[in-house]
Design an enzyme around this catalytic site. Structure first.
Site, PDB file in Angstrom:
ATOM      1  N   LYS A 172       3.497  -2.006  -9.669  1.00  0.00           N
ATOM      2  CA  LYS A 172       2.863  -0.867 -10.335  1.00  0.00           C
ATOM      3  C   LYS A 172       3.293   0.419  -9.617  1.00  0.00           C
ATOM      4  O   LYS A 172       2.920   0.641  -8.462  1.00  0.00           O
ATOM      5  CB  LYS A 172       1.338  -0.953 -10.315  1.00  0.00           C
ATOM      6  CG  LYS A 172       0.729   0.065 -11.291  1.00  0.00           C
ATOM      7  CD  LYS A 172      -0.734   0.319 -11.098  1.00  0.00           C
ATOM      8  CE  LYS A 172      -1.040   1.387 -10.106  1.00  0.00           C
ATOM      9  NZ  LYS A 172      -0.512   2.739 -10.411  1.00  0.00           N
ATOM     10  N   GLU A 246       0.408  -0.363   3.843  1.00  0.00           N
ATOM     11  CA  GLU A 246       1.184   0.714   4.489  1.00  0.00           C
ATOM     12  C   GLU A 246       0.493   2.011   4.102  1.00  0.00           C
ATOM     13  O   GLU A 246       0.680   2.513   2.989  1.00  0.00           O
ATOM     14  CB  GLU A 246       2.619   0.712   3.966  1.00  0.00           C
ATOM     15  CG  GLU A 246       3.428  -0.500   4.336  1.00  0.00           C
ATOM     16  CD  GLU A 246       3.858  -0.504   5.785  1.00  0.00           C
ATOM     17  OE1 GLU A 246       3.740   0.539   6.453  1.00  0.00           O
ATOM     18  OE2 GLU A 246       4.290  -1.565   6.255  1.00  0.00           O
ATOM     19  N   CYS A 280       4.656   9.911   5.144  1.00  0.00           N
ATOM     20  CA  CYS A 280       3.597   9.364   6.002  1.00  0.00           C
ATOM     21  C   CYS A 280       3.965   9.446   7.483  1.00  0.00           C
ATOM     22  O   CYS A 280       3.095   9.367   8.339  1.00  0.00           O
ATOM     23  CB  CYS A 280       3.306   7.935   5.594  1.00  0.00           C
ATOM     24  SG  CYS A 280       4.801   6.962   5.478  1.00  0.00           S
ATOM     25  N   GLU A 377      -4.881  13.670   7.247  1.00  0.00           N
ATOM     26  CA  GLU A 377      -3.529  13.813   6.720  1.00  0.00           C
ATOM     27  C   GLU A 377      -3.501  14.942   5.673  1.00  0.00           C
ATOM     28  O   GLU A 377      -4.288  14.918   4.733  1.00  0.00           O
ATOM     29  CB  GLU A 377      -3.156  12.481   6.062  1.00  0.00           C
ATOM     30  CG  GLU A 377      -1.750  12.391   5.591  1.00  0.00           C
ATOM     31  CD  GLU A 377      -1.431  11.005   5.015  1.00  0.00           C
ATOM     32  OE1 GLU A 377      -2.278  10.423   4.315  1.00  0.00           O
ATOM     33  OE2 GLU A 377      -0.323  10.518   5.267  1.00  0.00           O
TER      34      GLU A 377
HETATM   35  P1  NAD Z   1      -2.834   6.538  -3.501  1.00  0.00           P
HETATM   36  O1  NAD Z   1      -3.565   5.642  -2.569  1.00  0.00           O
HETATM   37  O2  NAD Z   1      -3.596   7.549  -4.256  1.00  0.00           O
HETATM   38  O3  NAD Z   1      -2.069   5.694  -4.603  1.00  0.00           O
HETATM   39  C1  NAD Z   1      -1.150   4.672  -4.222  1.00  0.00           C
HETATM   40  C2  NAD Z   1      -1.090   3.651  -5.335  1.00  0.00           C
HETATM   41  O4  NAD Z   1      -2.342   2.947  -5.369  1.00  0.00           O
HETATM   42  C3  NAD Z   1      -0.889   4.247  -6.731  1.00  0.00           C
HETATM   43  O5  NAD Z   1       0.011   3.434  -7.444  1.00  0.00           O
HETATM   44  C4  NAD Z   1      -2.283   4.180  -7.324  1.00  0.00           C
HETATM   45  O6  NAD Z   1      -2.303   4.111  -8.725  1.00  0.00           O
HETATM   46  C5  NAD Z   1      -2.807   2.897  -6.705  1.00  0.00           C
HETATM   47  N1  NAD Z   1      -4.263   2.766  -6.685  1.00  0.00           N
HETATM   48  C6  NAD Z   1      -5.178   3.758  -6.561  1.00  0.00           C
HETATM   49  N2  NAD Z   1      -6.434   3.224  -6.609  1.00  0.00           N
HETATM   50  C7  NAD Z   1      -6.299   1.890  -6.762  1.00  0.00           C
HETATM   51  C8  NAD Z   1      -7.221   0.796  -6.893  1.00  0.00           C
HETATM   52  N3  NAD Z   1      -8.540   0.987  -6.889  1.00  0.00           N
HETATM   53  N4  NAD Z   1      -6.716  -0.436  -7.029  1.00  0.00           N
HETATM   54  C9  NAD Z   1      -5.393  -0.637  -7.048  1.00  0.00           C
HETATM   55  N5  NAD Z   1      -4.469   0.340  -6.967  1.00  0.00           N
HETATM   56  C10 NAD Z   1      -4.923   1.585  -6.810  1.00  0.00           C
HETATM   57  O7  NAD Z   1      -1.670   7.167  -2.646  1.00  0.00           O
HETATM   58  P2  NAD Z   1      -0.626   8.270  -3.111  1.00  0.00           P
HETATM   59  O8  NAD Z   1      -1.382   9.553  -3.183  1.00  0.00           O
HETATM   60  O9  NAD Z   1       0.134   7.783  -4.295  1.00  0.00           O
HETATM   61  O10 NAD Z   1       0.406   8.285  -1.894  1.00  0.00           O
HETATM   62  C11 NAD Z   1       0.219   9.057  -0.779  1.00  0.00           C
HETATM   63  C12 NAD Z   1      -0.302   8.202   0.350  1.00  0.00           C
HETATM   64  O11 NAD Z   1       0.602   7.143   0.630  1.00  0.00           O
HETATM   65  C13 NAD Z   1      -0.429   8.990   1.625  1.00  0.00           C
HETATM   66  O12 NAD Z   1      -1.634   8.685   2.277  1.00  0.00           O
HETATM   67  C14 NAD Z   1       0.746   8.476   2.454  1.00  0.00           C
HETATM   68  O13 NAD Z   1       0.594   8.612   3.827  1.00  0.00           O
HETATM   69  C15 NAD Z   1       0.833   7.062   2.034  1.00  0.00           C
HETATM   70  N6  NAD Z   1       2.165   6.524   2.330  1.00  0.00           N
HETATM   71  C16 NAD Z   1       2.287   5.608   3.339  1.00  0.00           C
HETATM   72  C17 NAD Z   1       3.539   5.084   3.662  1.00  0.00           C
HETATM   73  C18 NAD Z   1       3.702   4.053   4.759  1.00  0.00           C
HETATM   74  O14 NAD Z   1       4.768   3.472   4.862  1.00  0.00           O
HETATM   75  N7  NAD Z   1       2.702   3.796   5.583  1.00  0.00           N
HETATM   76  C19 NAD Z   1       4.662   5.500   2.940  1.00  0.00           C
HETATM   77  C20 NAD Z   1       4.506   6.428   1.930  1.00  0.00           C
HETATM   78  C21 NAD Z   1       3.234   6.943   1.622  1.00  0.00           C
END
Ligand code: NAD
Length: 473
Positions: A172, A246, A280, A377
């Site tokens: 997804k 992650e 991140c 963050e």
């Molecule tokens: P997010 O958590 O809002 O969304 C990530 C994904 O999770 C999306 O596809 C979203 O639709 C899905 N999601 C949201 N709620 C959900 C639920 N209840 N059940 C299942 N899926 C759900 O994150 P974002 O805003 O898209 O991305 C930014 C974040 O990602 C930042 O915190 C960043 O640090 C982190 N990030 C981490 C890494 C790493 O390697 N650690 C890499 C890139 C980004």
């Protein structure tokens, strides 16, 4: 361009007929309407992935490796189209988009090669008259849930190790950035049998939640926000599927007085504002010794003031917009609260002109250790700079956040670099460098940055079960 789900080797609209709008963050314009899925669509994708599992898992490691190499070539052969999609959907400047395309292709070749070389204990007679050996079997149908900051690359980090080890997958993408993965899935159907890689688009609370709760999915790997990770870990518990998280980061950059400040300033001006700071591992939290601080603040302020923000398609643009209006508001709110609480904004601190979601490259100096800008963050083009008194305080401040993804130490003293690397509670520690990654090395967090590793042979282990087989003679 495909805007429906990609299930069982073909595009199909969401069962409900619903769609979500996808926006170009540089202009605010709607560029596509993409399937907004729910559990019906997830059921269909899991059924397709289950049907494909037998044939895919029976292939030899060499055959799957060759498929991974072919997928890498697909990225390279279509790099202009995939790059353009990413630039329009995420606002990534032309100057930087090639880096993640190259990394995605390299990741796939690494996973293809490494999965031919899985490790385990030697077979042997650990009990008399019994031979034991270890198998590493694929889990079955697994799922990957991706964020919006590196849409295709983060999906590669999920499906690369999963497919290389014989699993099939339901992916997804973020509802904000589904386009590059949909196009890639279509291109990949030249190489992969139907159902091996499926893409279900939609919101987290509907499509994502249906994935997390699905009883036939054996593992869910999320890259996303810390709170999303906590929710997913809770919701996945009923089916006891493996969870791989992650999550966010708040990387400290610890600068001692003997550091090369010129090199550091260049690294910060490039690394902290790369992808508009939506990374991140971004070097966003500088903690400097007194002498280093005096040199660093004016030099960094000048360098950041010179970063060219603008149209991602302009060759001269170094930084584009942030992903959405919500993100722009979040960044602006955090910077203004930092200023209100006594920190000094030495450069930036405003939104950009026009309909796009721009925010100026910003430096915030002297925030308190317990302030929001240090503890949370931002995920935008903002660097904070604090001044420490001694090594113990530097370490305490660096470790004094909930996150633990990455950190860097800047010093010419090898002993101090070794001491700090050991004591820092982060999944990656760089010395005199910050942000470089490589396919062979693991990427993942300590503490609330999550658990599990992406990239490297450690990622392959998550997608397999160790099975003991014992044969009586
Ligand atoms: P997010 O958590 O809002 O969304 C990530 C994904 O999770 C999306 O596809 C979203 O639709 C899905 N999601 C949201 N709620 C959900 C639920 N209840 N059940 C299942 N899926 C759900 O994150 P974002 O805003 O898209 O991305 C930014 C974040 O990602 C930042 O915190 C960043 O640090 C982190 N990030 C981490 C890494 C790493 O390697 N650690 C890499 C890139 C980004």
């Amino acid at each position: 361009m495909g805007t429906d789900n990609f299930i069982g080797g073909k595009f199909s609209p969401a069962g409900s007929g619903k769609t979500d709008e996808v926006i170009n963050p540089a202009t605010g314009e709607v560029i596509a309407k993409v399937a907004s899925s729910d559990s019906i669509d997830v059921d269909a994708a899991v059924a397709a992935a289950s049907d494909a599992f037998g044939e895919w898992s029976a292939k030899t490691p060499r055959e799957r490796s060759e498929a991974m190499f072919a997928l890498a070539k697909i990225i390279e052969d279509n790099v202009d189209e995939l790059s353009e999609i990413e630039m329009r959907n995420v606002g990534k400047p032309k100057q930087i988009i090639g880096i993640e395309m190259d990394l995605s292709a390299d990741n796939l070749r690494f996973f293809g090669g490494a999965a031919r070389n899985m490790e385990g204990k030697a077979a042997g007679e650990y009990l008399a008259d019994h031979t034991s050996y270890i198998r590493r079997d694929p889990l079955g149908v697994v799922a990957g849930i991706a964020p919006w900051n590196y849409p295709l690359n983060m999906a590669v980090w999920k499906f690369g190790p999963a497919l290389a080890t014989g699993n099939t997958i339901v992916l997804k993408p973020s509802e904000l950035t589904p386009l590059s993965l949909l196009r890639f899935a279509e291109l990949a159907s030249e190489v992969l049998p139907p159902g091996v890689l499926n893409v279900v688009c939609g919101q987290g609370e509907t499509a994502g939640d249906a994935i997390v709760r699905h009883k036939d999915i054996r593992l869910v790997s999320l890259t996303g926000d810390v709170n999303t990770g906590k929710l997913i870990a809770r919701n996945a518990a009923d089916t006891l599927k493996r969870v791989h998280l992650e999550l966010g980061g708040k990387a400290p950059v610890i600068v001692f007085d003997d550091a090369d400040i010129e090199t550091l300033v260049t690294a910060l001006a490039e690394g902290a504002y790369y992808n508009s700071g939506q990374d991140c591992t971004a070097p966003c939290r500088v903690i400097a010794g007194a002498k280093a601080f005096e040199k660093l603040v004016p030099a960094l302020t000048d360098a950041v003031g010179a970063i060219a923000m603008g149209d991602p398609f302009d060759e001269n643009t170094a930084m584009g917009p942030v992903i959405s209006k919500d993100q722009q508001d979040r960044v602006a709110g955090m910077v203004s609260r930092a200023a209100e609480s006594g920190a000094e904004v030495t450069v930036g601190g405003n939104t950009g002109a026009g309909a796009g979601f721009f925010y100026q490259p910003t430096v915030v100096v002297n925030p308190a250790q317990n302030s929001e800008i240090v503890q949370r963050e931002v995920f935008g083009p903002v660097v904070s700079v604090q001044r420490f008194n001694d090594e113990a305080q530097a370490l305490q401040w660096a470790n004094g956040v909930d996150y633990g993804l990455s950190a860097s130490v800047w010093t010419s003293d090898v002993g101090r670099a070794m001491r700090m690397s050991k004591a820092l509670e982060f999944g990656c520690v760089w010395v005199n460098q910050h942000i470089m990654i490589t396919s062979e090395m693991p990427h993942g967090g300590f503490k609330q940055s999550g658990y599990g590793k992406d990239m490297s042979s450690y990622a392959l282990e998550h997608y397999t079960e160790a099975k003991h087989v014992m044969i009586k003679h």
